[in-house]
Design a protein around this motif. Structure first.
Motif, PDB file in Angstrom:
ATOM      1  N   HIS A 185       0.833  -1.198   0.000  1.00 55.73           N
ATOM      2  CA  HIS A 185       0.000   0.000   0.000  1.00 55.73           C
ATOM      3  C   HIS A 185       0.868   1.250   0.000  1.00 55.73           C
ATOM      4  N   GLN A 203     -16.811  -4.817   7.241  1.00 57.12           N
ATOM      5  CA  GLN A 203     -16.893  -4.709   5.792  1.00 57.12           C
ATOM      6  C   GLN A 203     -18.052  -5.523   5.220  1.00 57.12           C
ATOM      7  N   HIS A 252     -19.244  -7.269   1.542  1.00 56.86           N
ATOM      8  CA  HIS A 252     -18.814  -7.691   0.212  1.00 56.86           C
ATOM      9  C   HIS A 252     -20.051  -7.958  -0.647  1.00 56.86           C
ATOM     10  N   PRO A 295     -17.240  -6.060  -5.490  1.00 56.53           N
ATOM     11  CA  PRO A 295     -16.928  -4.823  -4.762  1.00 56.53           C
ATOM     12  C   PRO A 295     -17.159  -5.009  -3.258  1.00 56.53           C
ATOM     13  N   HIS A 338     -13.043   2.296   3.860  1.00 54.03           N
ATOM     14  CA  HIS A 338     -12.387   1.331   2.967  1.00 54.03           C
ATOM     15  C   HIS A 338     -13.320   1.012   1.809  1.00 54.03           C
ATOM     16  N   ILE A 339     -12.792   0.986   0.590  1.00 51.60           N
ATOM     17  CA  ILE A 339     -13.553   0.608  -0.585  1.00 51.60           C
ATOM     18  C   ILE A 339     -12.624  -0.124  -1.536  1.00 51.60           C
ATOM     19  N   GLY A 340     -13.157  -1.139  -2.241  1.00 51.92           N
ATOM     20  CA  GLY A 340     -12.272  -1.885  -3.125  1.00 51.92           C
ATOM     21  C   GLY A 340     -13.000  -2.885  -3.996  1.00 51.92           C
ATOM     22  N   ASP A 397     -12.528  -7.061  -5.444  1.00 54.18           N
ATOM     23  CA  ASP A 397     -11.850  -8.349  -5.534  1.00 54.18           C
ATOM     24  C   ASP A 397     -12.138  -8.936  -6.913  1.00 54.18           C
ATOM     25  N   ARG A 441      -6.920  -8.094  -5.352  1.00 57.18           N
ATOM     26  CA  ARG A 441      -7.649  -6.990  -4.710  1.00 57.18           C
ATOM     27  C   ARG A 441      -7.020  -5.650  -5.068  1.00 57.18           C
ATOM     28  N   ASP A 462      -7.696  -1.676  -3.800  1.00 57.41           N
ATOM     29  CA  ASP A 462      -8.490  -0.979  -2.788  1.00 57.41           C
ATOM     30  C   ASP A 462      -7.940   0.402  -2.458  1.00 57.41           C
ATOM     31  N   ARG A 494      -8.205   3.326   0.960  1.00 58.77           N
ATOM     32  CA  ARG A 494      -8.663   3.626   2.314  1.00 58.77           C
ATOM     33  C   ARG A 494      -8.456   5.108   2.608  1.00 58.77           C
ATOM     34  N   TYR A 550      -3.599   3.635  -1.002  1.00 59.07           N
ATOM     35  CA  TYR A 550      -3.949   2.866  -2.186  1.00 59.07           C
ATOM     36  C   TYR A 550      -3.134   1.570  -2.224  1.00 59.07           C
TER      37      TYR A 550
END
Length: 217
Positions: free
Chosen positions: A34, A112, A114, A126, A161-163, A165, A175, A177, A179, A209
Motif C-alpha cells: 500500500h 466490511q 462484500h 466490490p 475502505h472501498i475496493g 476483488d 484486490r 483498494d 482507504r 492505495y
C-alpha cells in the motif's frame, strides 16, 4: 465529505440482501503493498516565535490483512504493515526549511460488506467498510542544529475502505483498494534542557492505495 460517503455506502450495503459467495465462518488473508498518500496542507507548527507550514511525503510498504466473516458477506478485517517511513519539511514565511523524518504503524480494524450476486464483468466483487485506525509514531527526528528532539503523539481516528476483488480461482483473488484514514498528531519538541514545547497539530489524514493477493479459507 469523502469519509461521509464511505460511511453512508457501508451503512446502505449492510441493509441489502443479495446472494452470497463468502459464507459466515470463512477467513481471508490478503498480502500486498500500500501507498500512504498524505493530504496536502498538513497544518502549521510554531517553533519559538517562528511559524512553519508542514509538508509530509508519502511512502509505500508491504501489508497484510486478515478478515473473519461474522455473517454471509459481512467481515471484520484487521490491516497490518511493516513501518511506513515519512520525510517531512517545515517551511517558514521566508522560505527557510527544517527537514525531518518519522516512522509509523497504522493498524486498522474495519467492518466490511462484500457485494455479490450482481453478475458484474469478470465476476468482480466490490466491497466497502468503515472502522477505526490507530497510528503510533516512533523514531521521530528533526534535522536541525538547535538541539531539538521531536515527539509525535499517537492517533486514533475513523477509517473508510472501498475496493474490488477480482477472482482468478475459486478461492483466490486480486484486490485493488483504497482507504481513507483520519490521522492527526500533536507535535512536541524537547530542548537540550529537557523542557517540552508544544508545536501544534499535524494533519496527515492520507488516502492509502493498494493491491494484494487474497486467499479464502
Amino acid at each position: 465529505m469523502k469519509l461521509q460517503s464511505l460511511v453512508l455506502a457501508t451503512a446502505t450495503a449492510l441493509t441489502m440482501t443479495t446472494a452470497f459467495a463468502v459464507p459466515a465462518g470463512s477467513w481471508t488473508v490478503a498480502a500486498g503493498a500500500h501507498y500512504v498518500d498524505p493530504k496536502s496542507d498538513n497544518g502549521n507548527v510554531t517553533i519559538g516565535t517562528t511559524n512553519y507550514t508542514v509538508d509530509v511525503d508519502g511512502d509505500v510498504r508491504p501489508t497484510i490483512s486478515g478478515e473473519y466473516f461474522i455473517a454471509n458477506n459481512v467481515g471484520v478485517e484487521l490491516l497490518a504493515a511493516i513501518p511506513f517511513h515519512h520525510d517531512f519539511t517545515l517551511t517558514d514565511a521566508n522560505g527557510g526549511e527544517i527537514t525531518g523524518r518519522t516512522q509509523h504503524l497504522p493498524p486498522t480494524l474495519s467492518l466490511q460488506y462484500h457485494f455479490d450476486g450482481y453478475n458484474l464483468p469478470m465476476n468482480v466483487k466490490p466491497f466497502v467498510g468503515v472502522g477505526v485506525n490507530y497510528t503510533t509514531f516512533f523514531k521521530e527526528k528533526l534535522n536541525n542544529d538547535l538541539g531539538l528532539e521531536l515527539k509525535l503523539d499517537d492517533s486514533v481516528g475513523v477509517a473508510g475502505h472501498i475496493g474490488l476483488d477480482i477472482p482468478f480461482a475459486p478461492t483466490e483473488s486480486l484486490r485493488i483498494d483504497a482507504r481513507y484514514m483520519d490521522i492527526k498528531t500533536d507535535a512536541t519538541v524537547v530542548d537540550g534542557t529537557g523542557v517540552n514545547y508544544e508545536l501544534g497539530e499535524i494533519d496527515i489524514s492520507p488516502w492509502v492505495y493498494g493491491v494484494a493477493f487474497v486467499k479464502q479459507f
